[in-house]
Design a protein around this motif. Structure first.
Motif, PDB file in Angstrom:
ATOM      1  N   LYS A  96      27.633 -30.621   4.424  1.00 34.43           N
ATOM      2  CA  LYS A  96      27.687 -31.728   5.014  1.00 34.43           C
ATOM      3  C   LYS A  96      26.332 -32.479   4.894  1.00 34.43           C
ATOM      4  CE  LYS A  96      30.772 -31.170   8.769  1.00 34.43           C
ATOM      5  NZ  LYS A  96      31.094 -31.023  10.105  1.00 34.43           N
ATOM      6  N   VAL A 145      24.633 -42.099   9.606  1.00 32.87           N
ATOM      7  CA  VAL A 145      25.692 -41.209   8.910  1.00 32.87           C
ATOM      8  C   VAL A 145      26.040 -40.225   9.836  1.00 32.87           C
ATOM      9  CG1 VAL A 145      26.227 -39.519   6.864  1.00 32.87           C
ATOM     10  CG2 VAL A 145      24.676 -41.682   6.699  1.00 32.87           C
ATOM     11  N   ARG A 153      23.855 -41.389   1.143  1.00 35.08           N
ATOM     12  CA  ARG A 153      22.546 -42.184   1.341  1.00 35.08           C
ATOM     13  C   ARG A 153      22.173 -42.810   0.115  1.00 35.08           C
ATOM     14  NH1 ARG A 153      19.124 -38.178   4.054  1.00 35.08           N
ATOM     15  NH2 ARG A 153      20.739 -38.275   5.623  1.00 35.08           N
ATOM     16  N   SER A 178      25.865 -36.096   2.821  1.00 34.05           N
ATOM     17  CA  SER A 178      25.094 -36.877   3.550  1.00 34.05           C
ATOM     18  C   SER A 178      23.963 -37.727   2.457  1.00 34.05           C
ATOM     19  CB  SER A 178      24.345 -36.384   4.719  1.00 34.05           C
ATOM     20  OG  SER A 178      23.205 -37.006   5.093  1.00 34.05           O
TER      21      SER A 178
END
Ligand SMILES: C[S@@+](CC[C@H](N)C(=O)[O-])C[C@H]1O[C@@H](n2cnc3c(N)ncnc32)[C@H](O)[C@@H]1O
Length: 405
Positions: free
Chosen positions: A266, A351, A274, A270
């Motif tokens: 994850k 997020v 970004r 992420s």
């Protein structure tokens, strides 16, 4: 046993609970200030620091009701009696057995529906009520008590609690006079100061057509040793001693921690998102600058735009945004939460991948264990082998140091 009707009637026994309905383990042994038995008697009042009540007002209320006092200050709960509540609330005439020991004894004596059980002494009847529920009306409990007033009080309670059809209470000294029963019981429980004096009588009362069990409850080790000797002498086998102690646990709810492999995955995702967002912002800023100057800016390096398009999925030139899988995921992830530590995030539409946070209950045992009540000695009696001679008593066995080799 007690009423199974939904509503309270005149003459019913109710357990009045005067405190929070959620006892902590520490008050389980000190509950007599909070819990009291009561026989609903029209014309009588119940007065306590939690207010004043008329018994007649209880009639017709469902068991379990919370009742406000007549003055409007304070309330009580009217509970249906169970053996557990009875043990907490009963009037003490002697020391009593509590549920930790009771449940262990019932289980290890294999007491069940239809069992035939002997207990001595009856004392305050705490153990008797749990046994009565376990055996039900198809079983039988013979209970013995040599203190006359205690025997009478227990007999009255057994009648009041509708147990007298299958519980017989005898006023008798069992160490001296035995149980007046032969080959009748599946198990015997002795809560007496000198249980060893009742072991031979217990053996006589136990059935010989099946394996039977005995248990003795004694507070000190000297009593245990004498009992073990008597059990050995009487031919009991499988003699084992236990002590039941309550170990409290601190219980807490904690967020579920996710497996590290999931977290890595994850976090990687992420990071990628970004980066995509960063590139989108750059592209959007470029577009704003261009329109502000009213002219299309000449690019030195067309590769930048291509790169942004490739990564971003956004047609910067037309201002049209192409939808990606990640966008869907971001839109679906509500509420927004910090994945790592599980705390709520106030950083807006950040997020977020975690499903709504789950919590689990965990517990930590408190190291110090208090509350010695007694030692529990159990033993088994096997049916005699056909044609076998009775086992030798320990007095017939020569001491080890006198045996020549
Ligand atoms: C500790 S109390 C039993 C408590 C009981 N198990 C309960 O849970 O309420 C022991 C009782 O045994 C009775 N007792 C003592 N020696 C006895 C004997 N030889 N025969 C019958 N009862 C006896 C005492 O009078 C006393 O009431």
């Amino acid at each position: 046993m007690w009423s199974t009707a939904r509503e309270i009637a005149a003459g019913d026994t109710v357990i009045v609970w005067l405190a929070s309905p959620f006892p902590t383990s520490s008050i389980l042994h000190q509950t007599r200030d909070f819990i009291q038995p009561l026989v609903v008697t029209p014309g009588k009042d119940f007065n306590s620091k939690y207010g004043n009540y008329r018994h007649s007002d209880f009639i017709g209320m469902p068991f379990g009701s919370k009742v406000g006092s007549r003055s409007g200050k304070g309330f009580i709960h009217l509970l249906r009696p169970t053996p557990e509540l009875w043990t907490m609330a009963l009037p003490h005439r002697t020391q009593i057995l509590y549920i930790a020991d009771i449940s262990f004894i019932i289980s290890y004596l294999d007491i069940r529906r239809g069992s035939r059980v002997i207990e001595a002494g009856t004392g305050s009847g705490s153990f008797s009520h749990s046994v009565a529920r376990s055996i039900g009306p198809t079983g039988h409990l013979w209970s013995y008590e040599f203190h006359e007033a205690r025997a009478q009080k227990a007999r009255d309670e057994f009648t009041q609690h509708k147990m007298s059809d299958f519980v017989t209470l005898t006023h008798q000294n069992v160490c001296k006079d035995g149980f007046n029963l032969t080959d009748a019981a599946d198990s015997v429980f002795l809560d007496l100061p000198a249980p060893w004096d009742a072991v031979e009588h217990a053996k006589q009362a136990l059935r010989k057509d099946r394996t039977t069990r005995i248990s003795c409850f004694s507070p000190c080790m000297e009593q245990v040793l004498r009992t073990v000797s008597a059990l050995n002498d009487a031919g009991f086998i499988d003699i084992t001693m236990y002590e039941t102690l309550i170990r409290p646990h601190d219980v807490a709810q904690v967020p579920v921690l996710q497996p590290i492999s999931d977290m890595e995955e994850k976090l990687k995702k992420s990071e990628e998102i970004r980066e995509i967002k960063r590139l989108r912002q750059i592209a959007a800023k470029q577009k704003t600058d261009e329109s502000a100057h009213g002219e299309k800016r000449k690019r030195d390096d067309g590769d930048d735009e291509q790169e942004a398009e490739a990564v971003d999925g956004e047609d910067v030139g037309s201002g049209k945004k192409l939808k990606t899988e990640d966008d869907d995921e971001m839109a679906d992830s509500t509420p927004s939460r910090d994945v790592v530590n599980g705390s709520s995030s106030s950083r807006g539409p950040a997020v977020a991948f975690a499903p709504p946070l789950q919590k689990i209950s965990v517990s930590k045992a408190i190291v110090e264990v208090r509350g010695h009540t007694s030692y529990l000695t159990f033993a088994t009696l096997l049916p005699p082998m056909p044609g076998a001679s009775p086992p030798a008593s320990s007095e017939d066995v020569a001491p080890l140091d006198s045996v020549s080799t």
